[in-house]
Design an enzyme around this catalytic site. Structure first.
Site, PDB file in Angstrom:
ATOM      1  CE  LYS A 213      -4.111  -2.115   2.206  1.00 19.53           C
ATOM      2  NZ  LYS A 213      -5.134  -1.927   3.140  1.00 19.53           N
TER       3      LYS A 213
ATOM      4  CE1 TYR B 145      -9.675  -2.707   0.279  1.00 21.28           C
ATOM      5  CE2 TYR B 145      -8.634  -0.965  -1.185  1.00 21.28           C
ATOM      6  CZ  TYR B 145      -8.590  -2.009  -0.227  1.00 21.28           C
ATOM      7  OH  TYR B 145      -7.268  -2.277   0.353  1.00 21.28           O
TER       8      TYR B 145
ATOM      9  CD  GLU C 229      -9.219  -9.026  -3.665  1.00 24.03           C
ATOM     10  OE1 GLU C 229      -9.842  -8.669  -2.616  1.00 24.03           O
ATOM     11  OE2 GLU C 229      -7.802  -9.207  -3.222  1.00 24.03           O
TER      12      GLU C 229
ATOM     13  CG  ASN D 270      -3.955  -1.932   6.641  1.00 28.63           C
ATOM     14  OD1 ASN D 270      -3.670  -1.873   5.550  1.00 28.63           O
ATOM     15  ND2 ASN D 270      -5.031  -2.632   7.364  1.00 28.63           N
TER      16      ASN D 270
ATOM     17  CG  HIS E 141      -5.547  -5.924  -0.472  1.00 26.80           C
ATOM     18  ND1 HIS E 141      -6.782  -5.912   0.126  1.00 26.80           N
ATOM     19  CD2 HIS E 141      -5.508  -7.070  -1.391  1.00 26.80           C
ATOM     20  CE1 HIS E 141      -7.185  -6.889  -0.537  1.00 26.80           C
ATOM     21  NE2 HIS E 141      -6.874  -7.336  -1.233  1.00 26.80           N
TER      22      HIS E 141
HETATM   23  P1  IDP Z   1      -8.209  -6.605   5.654  1.00 27.96           P
HETATM   24  O1  IDP Z   1      -7.321  -5.615   4.781  1.00 27.96           O
HETATM   25  O2  IDP Z   1      -7.328  -6.968   6.588  1.00 27.96           O
HETATM   26  O3  IDP Z   1      -8.807  -7.806   4.811  1.00 27.96           O
HETATM   27  P2  IDP Z   1     -11.001  -5.186   5.638  1.00 27.96           P
HETATM   28  O4  IDP Z   1     -11.826  -5.434   6.912  1.00 27.96           O
HETATM   29  O5  IDP Z   1     -11.083  -5.987   4.443  1.00 27.96           O
HETATM   30  O6  IDP Z   1      -9.253  -5.549   6.166  1.00 27.96           O
HETATM   31  O7  IDP Z   1     -10.640  -4.049   5.272  1.00 27.96           O
HETATM   32  C1  IDP Z   1      -9.881  -3.228   4.173  1.00 27.96           C
HETATM   33  C2  IDP Z   1      -9.148  -2.166   4.620  1.00 27.96           C
HETATM   34  O8  IDP Z   1      -9.825  -0.756   4.797  1.00 27.96           O
HETATM   35  C3  IDP Z   1      -8.217  -2.357   5.794  1.00 27.96           C
HETATM   36  O9  IDP Z   1      -7.122  -2.918   5.071  1.00 27.96           O
HETATM   37  C4  IDP Z   1      -8.019  -0.759   5.955  1.00 27.96           C
HETATM   38  O10 IDP Z   1      -6.807  -0.263   5.184  1.00 27.96           O
HETATM   39  C5  IDP Z   1      -9.279  -0.344   5.937  1.00 27.96           C
HETATM   40  N1  IDP Z   1     -10.006  -0.209   7.209  1.00 27.96           N
HETATM   41  C6  IDP Z   1     -10.755  -1.261   7.700  1.00 27.96           C
HETATM   42  N2  IDP Z   1     -11.147  -1.116   8.634  1.00 27.96           N
HETATM   43  C7  IDP Z   1     -11.008   0.171   9.135  1.00 27.96           C
HETATM   44  C8  IDP Z   1     -11.044   1.434  10.153  1.00 27.96           C
HETATM   45  O11 IDP Z   1     -11.877   0.880  10.938  1.00 27.96           O
HETATM   46  N3  IDP Z   1     -10.778   2.563   9.755  1.00 27.96           N
HETATM   47  C9  IDP Z   1     -10.126   2.678   8.599  1.00 27.96           C
HETATM   48  N4  IDP Z   1      -9.849   2.153   7.701  1.00 27.96           N
HETATM   49  C10 IDP Z   1     -10.037   0.684   7.994  1.00 27.96           C
HETATM   50 MG    MG Z   2     -10.298  -7.672   3.252  1.00 27.72          MG
END
Ligand code: IDP
Ligand code: MG
Length: 140
Positions: free
Chosen positions: A11, A51, A128, A114, A117
């Site tokens: 990312k 997304y 994807e 984070n 992905h």
């Molecule tokens: P993942 O990436 O671990 O699969 P997902 O729940 O699919 O997590 O969420 C996709 C992305 O959305 C996350 O990697 C993160 O960048 C963002 N995200 C998820 N939850 C939050 C939140 O509570 N606040 C802000 N961004 C979030």
């Molecule tokens: Mg996810």
């Protein structure tokens, strides 16, 4: 166990921190083979489409802002049990909850920014990978 493919993204936060090589080296060390790689600055349309499953979430706008904030690196990984293995190497979504030595624990700053992905199922992995790569660009 089956050989699978999964989509990884380095990312924009991790690209800004100059971590592309470290992250790809980790995948290789863990037996996951990068079989397609492209450095790309996602358009709004690409990020929102990718997304789309999160469209109703309160963080959707913030997520798309972040994912279009700079270049990322799109990677198709191939290997035994690749979908789950990649998720294990990444760690939990929130780096504060991610296990020791996972990519998110090592490199991520927040639940939003984070570092990486990873597809969450074989079915989504296929969707994807096809979102970003033509079949002629992926050579296992
Ligand atoms: P993942 O990436 O671990 O699969 P997902 O729940 O699919 O997590 O969420 C996709 C992305 O959305 C996350 O990697 C993160 O960048 C963002 N995200 C998820 N939850 C939050 C939140 O509570 N606040 C802000 N961004 C979030
Ligand atoms: Mg996810």
């Amino acid at each position: 166990m089956a050989v699978e493919r999964t989509l990884s993204i380095v990312k924009p936060d991790a690209v800004r921190k100059n971590l592309i090589g470290k992250i790809i080296a980790r995948f290789e060390a863990e037996g996951l083979r990068p079989i397609a790689i492209r450095r790309s600055w996602l358009s709004r349309q690409e990020a929102e489409g990718f997304y789309a499953v999160h469209k109703a979430r309160p963080f959707f706008g913030e997520l798309c802002d972040f994912m279009t904030s700079g270049p990322c690196v799109l990677i198709v990984l191939e290997g035994e049990n690749a979908v789950l293995r990649n998720r294990e190497i990444m760690g939990a979504t929130n780096p504060a909850q991610a296990a020791e030595n996972t990519l998110r624990r090592l490199y991520a700053d927040s639940i939003g920014e984070n570092a990486v992905h990873g597809s969450d199922s074989a079915e989504n992995a296929a969707i994807e990978c096809a979102w970003f790569f033509r079949t002629t660009e992926v050579h296992g």
